[in-house]
Scaffold this active site. Structure first.
Site, PDB file in Angstrom:
ATOM      1  N   ASP A 148       4.697  -2.666   0.462  1.00 35.24           N
ATOM      2  CA  ASP A 148       4.266  -3.531   1.568  1.00 35.24           C
ATOM      3  C   ASP A 148       2.870  -3.155   2.060  1.00 35.24           C
ATOM      4  O   ASP A 148       2.474  -1.996   2.014  1.00 35.24           O
ATOM      5  CB  ASP A 148       5.288  -3.421   2.717  1.00 35.24           C
ATOM      6  CG  ASP A 148       5.131  -4.554   3.710  1.00 35.24           C
ATOM      7  OD1 ASP A 148       4.642  -5.636   3.327  1.00 35.24           O
ATOM      8  OD2 ASP A 148       5.492  -4.357   4.886  1.00 35.24           O
ATOM      9  N   HIS A 199      -3.317  -8.426  -2.693  1.00 34.02           N
ATOM     10  CA  HIS A 199      -2.263  -8.424  -3.718  1.00 34.02           C
ATOM     11  C   HIS A 199      -2.818  -7.938  -5.052  1.00 34.02           C
ATOM     12  O   HIS A 199      -2.178  -7.181  -5.776  1.00 34.02           O
ATOM     13  CB  HIS A 199      -1.676  -9.828  -3.887  1.00 34.02           C
ATOM     14  CG  HIS A 199      -0.900 -10.293  -2.693  1.00 34.02           C
ATOM     15  ND1 HIS A 199       0.113  -9.551  -2.144  1.00 34.02           N
ATOM     16  CD2 HIS A 199      -0.988 -11.410  -1.927  1.00 34.02           C
ATOM     17  CE1 HIS A 199       0.627 -10.189  -1.100  1.00 34.02           C
ATOM     18  NE2 HIS A 199      -0.035 -11.322  -0.940  1.00 34.02           N
ATOM     19  N   LEU A 210      11.689   5.083 -19.547  1.00 37.61           N
ATOM     20  CA  LEU A 210      11.705   4.656 -18.142  1.00 37.61           C
ATOM     21  C   LEU A 210      12.143   3.205 -18.082  1.00 37.61           C
ATOM     22  O   LEU A 210      11.730   2.396 -18.920  1.00 37.61           O
ATOM     23  CB  LEU A 210      10.292   4.791 -17.544  1.00 37.61           C
ATOM     24  CG  LEU A 210      10.037   4.112 -16.190  1.00 37.61           C
ATOM     25  CD1 LEU A 210      10.831   4.803 -15.078  1.00 37.61           C
ATOM     26  CD2 LEU A 210       8.543   4.164 -15.838  1.00 37.61           C
TER      27      LEU A 210
HETATM   28  C1  IPE Z   1       9.161  -7.055   1.780  1.00 37.52           C
HETATM   29  O1  IPE Z   1       7.974  -7.200   2.438  1.00 37.52           O
HETATM   30  C2  IPE Z   1       9.117  -7.756   0.458  1.00 37.52           C
HETATM   31  C3  IPE Z   1       8.243  -7.173  -0.554  1.00 37.52           C
HETATM   32  C4  IPE Z   1       7.551  -6.085  -0.452  1.00 37.52           C
HETATM   33  C5  IPE Z   1       8.199  -7.905  -1.785  1.00 37.52           C
HETATM   34  P1  IPE Z   1       7.741  -8.357   3.517  1.00 37.52           P
HETATM   35  O2  IPE Z   1       6.335  -8.214   3.971  1.00 37.52           O
HETATM   36  O3  IPE Z   1       8.134  -9.653   2.953  1.00 37.52           O
HETATM   37  O4  IPE Z   1       8.762  -7.964   4.658  1.00 37.52           O
HETATM   38  P2  IPE Z   1       8.822  -8.450   6.176  1.00 37.52           P
HETATM   39  O5  IPE Z   1       8.809  -9.941   6.150  1.00 37.52           O
HETATM   40  O6  IPE Z   1       7.627  -7.907   6.866  1.00 37.52           O
HETATM   41  O7  IPE Z   1      10.080  -7.859   6.699  1.00 37.52           O
HETATM   42  C1  IPE Z   2       3.841  -6.983   0.165  1.00 36.66           C
HETATM   43  O1  IPE Z   2       2.675  -7.088   0.897  1.00 36.66           O
HETATM   44  C2  IPE Z   2       3.799  -7.802  -1.083  1.00 36.66           C
HETATM   45  C3  IPE Z   2       4.620  -9.023  -1.030  1.00 36.66           C
HETATM   46  C4  IPE Z   2       5.479  -9.324  -0.104  1.00 36.66           C
HETATM   47  C5  IPE Z   2       4.467  -9.941  -2.119  1.00 36.66           C
HETATM   48  P1  IPE Z   2       2.541  -8.160   2.050  1.00 36.66           P
HETATM   49  O2  IPE Z   2       1.948  -9.390   1.476  1.00 36.66           O
HETATM   50  O3  IPE Z   2       3.801  -8.341   2.779  1.00 36.66           O
HETATM   51  O4  IPE Z   2       1.464  -7.452   2.977  1.00 36.66           O
HETATM   52  P2  IPE Z   2       1.449  -7.469   4.555  1.00 36.66           P
HETATM   53  O5  IPE Z   2       2.714  -6.833   5.017  1.00 36.66           O
HETATM   54  O6  IPE Z   2       1.329  -8.889   4.977  1.00 36.66           O
HETATM   55  O7  IPE Z   2       0.250  -6.646   4.898  1.00 36.66           O
HETATM   56 MG    MG Z   3       4.592  -7.408   4.442  1.00 44.46          MG
END
Ligand code: IPE
Ligand code: IPE
Ligand code: MG
Length: 225
Positions: free
Chosen positions: A12, A29, A123
């Protein structure tokens, strides 16, 4: 010293990193993929057998179409670029989550990649795509119900998307957010959880190794004393 068989990661913080450094969530990303490569390499070096990466949740469909399209393009390119290397390094790719809703071309590419690497043993990388723990549990219970099987721990675990995979020893969530966001709710029942302040693109081998080291010293009780 605790052995480590399985590490699961909620990757995240890409969006926030992208906004902070590149004024674009999507470029965050893209940057996050470099961390994916580093962590896979480090997992191999640490001789850990399973790595589960949360890449797209069942709730992430709520995001703007442009971001979703970008994410799936990244995934498509990542597979093109990396699957040969996975195979050369004896890495097996497995998807957990419902990819039936993906467009046909991407779905076939993913299936082919799983097929190509299915006998690899060093792995196993489980990529959680369109994954949600609640859907997984519902699918599992429905399957047991249809087959007239008892609802018990053994039958449930045999029918989860993670059947035959040991539960994660470690869960890492980067991005300074302390929640599970519908990830592996059953499987994480006794995992050691590490919430990491750094955003995923800033997370590195050093941070990873520190967590692995810390984990090895933890006394795991499983309810016992
Ligand atoms: C969780 O992150 C999903 C992934 C890392 C793929 P999110 O950014 O979607 O989670 P919330 O919405 O903040 O809980
Ligand atoms: C996690 O990073 C990756 C995905 C959910 C695809 P986020 O896109 O949720 O990044 P933040 O949390 O908005 O910074
Ligand atoms: Mg996020």
């Amino acid at each position: 010293m605790n052995p480590i068989k399985h590490v699961a990661i909620i990757m995240d913080g890409n969006g926030r990193w992208g906004i902070k450094y590149k004024k674009s969530r999507n470029l965050g990303h893209k940057a996050g993929l470099n961390t994916v490569e580093k962590i896979i390499k480090s997992t191999l070096e640490n001789k850990i057998k399973y790595l589960t990466l949360f890449a797209f949740s069942t709730e992430n469909w709520k995001r703007p179409k442009k971001e979703i399209r970008f994410l799936f393009n990244l995934l498509d390119n990542f597979i093109d670029k990396k699957i040969k290397e996975f195979n050369q390094n004896n890495i097996k790719l497995k998807i957990i989550g419902n990819i039936n809703v993906f467009e046909k071309k991407l779905k076939n590419k993913i299936k082919k990649s799983e097929q190509l690497t299915k006998n690899n043993t060093k792995l196993q990388v489980n990529l959680a795509l369109n994954y949600g723990s609640k859907s997984e549990l519902i699918d599992t219970f429905q399957k047991l119900n249809k087959e007239n099987k008892n609802i018990n721990i053994k039958n449930i675990e045999k029918n989860l998307y993670t059947s035959n995979i040991p539960d994660p020893d470690i869960l890492i969530r980067t991005g300074n957010t302390n929640r599970l966001s519908n990830f592996l709710l059953w499987q994480l029942a006794y995992s050691e959880i590490f919430f990491e302040k750094k955003l995923w693109p800033d997370f590195n081998e050093n941070d990873y190794n520190k967590i692995l080291k810390k984990f090895k010293k933890i006394k795991r009780n499983y309810g016992n004393i």
